[in-house]
Design an enzyme around this catalytic site. Sequence first.
Site, mmCIF file in Angstrom:
data_model
loop_
_atom_site.group_PDB
_atom_site.id
_atom_site.type_symbol
_atom_site.label_atom_id
_atom_site.label_comp_id
_atom_site.label_asym_id
_atom_site.label_seq_id
_atom_site.Cartn_x
_atom_site.Cartn_y
_atom_site.Cartn_z
ATOM 1 N N GLU A 1 -4.142 34.453 11.391
ATOM 2 C CA GLU A 1 -4.024 33.509 12.497
ATOM 3 C C GLU A 1 -3.291 34.142 13.686
ATOM 4 O O GLU A 1 -2.629 35.178 13.532
ATOM 5 C CB GLU A 1 -3.250 32.268 12.014
ATOM 6 C CG GLU A 1 -3.926 31.490 10.882
ATOM 7 C CD GLU A 1 -5.105 30.635 11.342
ATOM 8 O OE1 GLU A 1 -5.879 31.068 12.211
ATOM 9 O OE2 GLU A 1 -5.264 29.522 10.814
ATOM 10 N N HIS B 1 -8.987 34.049 15.088
ATOM 11 C CA HIS B 1 -8.590 34.606 13.797
ATOM 12 C C HIS B 1 -9.733 35.389 13.164
ATOM 13 O O HIS B 1 -10.905 35.124 13.414
ATOM 14 C CB HIS B 1 -8.020 33.539 12.852
ATOM 15 C CG HIS B 1 -9.002 32.592 12.246
ATOM 16 N ND1 HIS B 1 -8.642 31.366 11.744
ATOM 17 C CD2 HIS B 1 -10.344 32.677 12.041
ATOM 18 C CE1 HIS B 1 -9.701 30.762 11.250
ATOM 19 N NE2 HIS B 1 -10.736 31.527 11.423
ATOM 20 N N ASN C 1 -9.889 30.245 17.431
ATOM 21 C CA ASN C 1 -8.577 30.697 17.922
ATOM 22 C C ASN C 1 -8.451 32.217 17.832
ATOM 23 O O ASN C 1 -7.373 32.763 18.028
ATOM 24 C CB ASN C 1 -7.445 30.011 17.136
ATOM 25 C CG ASN C 1 -7.464 30.353 15.658
ATOM 26 O OD1 ASN C 1 -8.331 31.095 15.188
ATOM 27 N ND2 ASN C 1 -6.514 29.812 14.909
HETATM 28 P P1 PGA Z 1 -17.324 29.789 11.033
HETATM 29 O O1 PGA Z 1 -15.863 30.330 10.806
HETATM 30 O O2 PGA Z 1 -18.255 30.909 10.616
HETATM 31 O O3 PGA Z 1 -17.434 28.615 10.119
HETATM 32 O O4 PGA Z 1 -17.456 29.456 12.475
HETATM 33 C C1 PGA Z 1 -15.493 31.572 11.294
HETATM 34 C C2 PGA Z 1 -14.071 31.842 10.946
HETATM 35 O O5 PGA Z 1 -13.265 30.894 10.958
HETATM 36 O O6 PGA Z 1 -13.743 33.003 10.662
#
Ligand code: PGA
Length: 255
Positions: free
Chosen positions: A143, A138, A136
């Site tokens: 967020e 973030h 998304n």
């Molecule tokens: P991920 O998460 O490395 O597990 O894809 C990235 C994030 O949510 O910042």
Amino acid sequence: MKILEVKDYSELSKVAAEIFAAEIIHNPKIVLGFATGSTPIGMYQELIKKYNSGIISFEECQSINLDEYCGIGKDNKQSYTYFMHEKLFSKIDIKEKNIYIPNGLNENIKEECDRYDKIIKELGKIDIQILGIGNNGHIGFNEPGTKFSGNTTQVKLTANTIEANKRFFDKKEEVPKKAYTMGIKGVMNSKKILLLASGINKSNIVYKMITGDITPTIPASILQLHPNVILVADEEALKKLKSAFPEKIKKINEK
Ligand code: PGA
């Protein structure tokens, strides 16, 4: 933003570790910004190898993490404090006193956020900050909708993030609903940012983050304004960007 395209996750981990290690060699008293999530795990393994072969030492480094779930403590296997110790800190010579991670068990939100902001201020600028990117958009747990000028804060995790992170838990219901996160301001104050993206499920957000408007709806879009970001991404994560703007990509082997 400099974009380095690598073949796959294995190459991403090696290239990211090389960039990171070079910074440590250049400045042993460096302030390192660490991230959790699955993407940096391979890079951490590569850093451990470099430490074991005597190429780098973390003895004089300071380290600060982006975020921590609320309501779980350092002994809980799902906490980011546990994650960092398991994946990296227990396998290198970093000093415990030089490790900073928010305390997810502090229920006094103001006290915890102020404490963390004071640490960030006292450490000075983070020399190199690792970032992953959420589906998304973030960064840390900032967020969509987060203020770009924000300091450390407690956030309510979005349904999207809870869905994405449930893979680390036995049940979706176990995913904490809140977290402490360094604000976008702290992230943007870093001298250098190493942003990592791997896999086809990151292709769309990588494309949007780089080519779209700079908007709180996609927190990572603010990185377009940072003067020193290196995106290390594999072919899958760059697929959409590459098909639209092939000239934006610099292959690592053309360095
Ligand atoms: P991920 O998460 O490395 O597990 O894809 C990235 C994030 O949510 O910042």
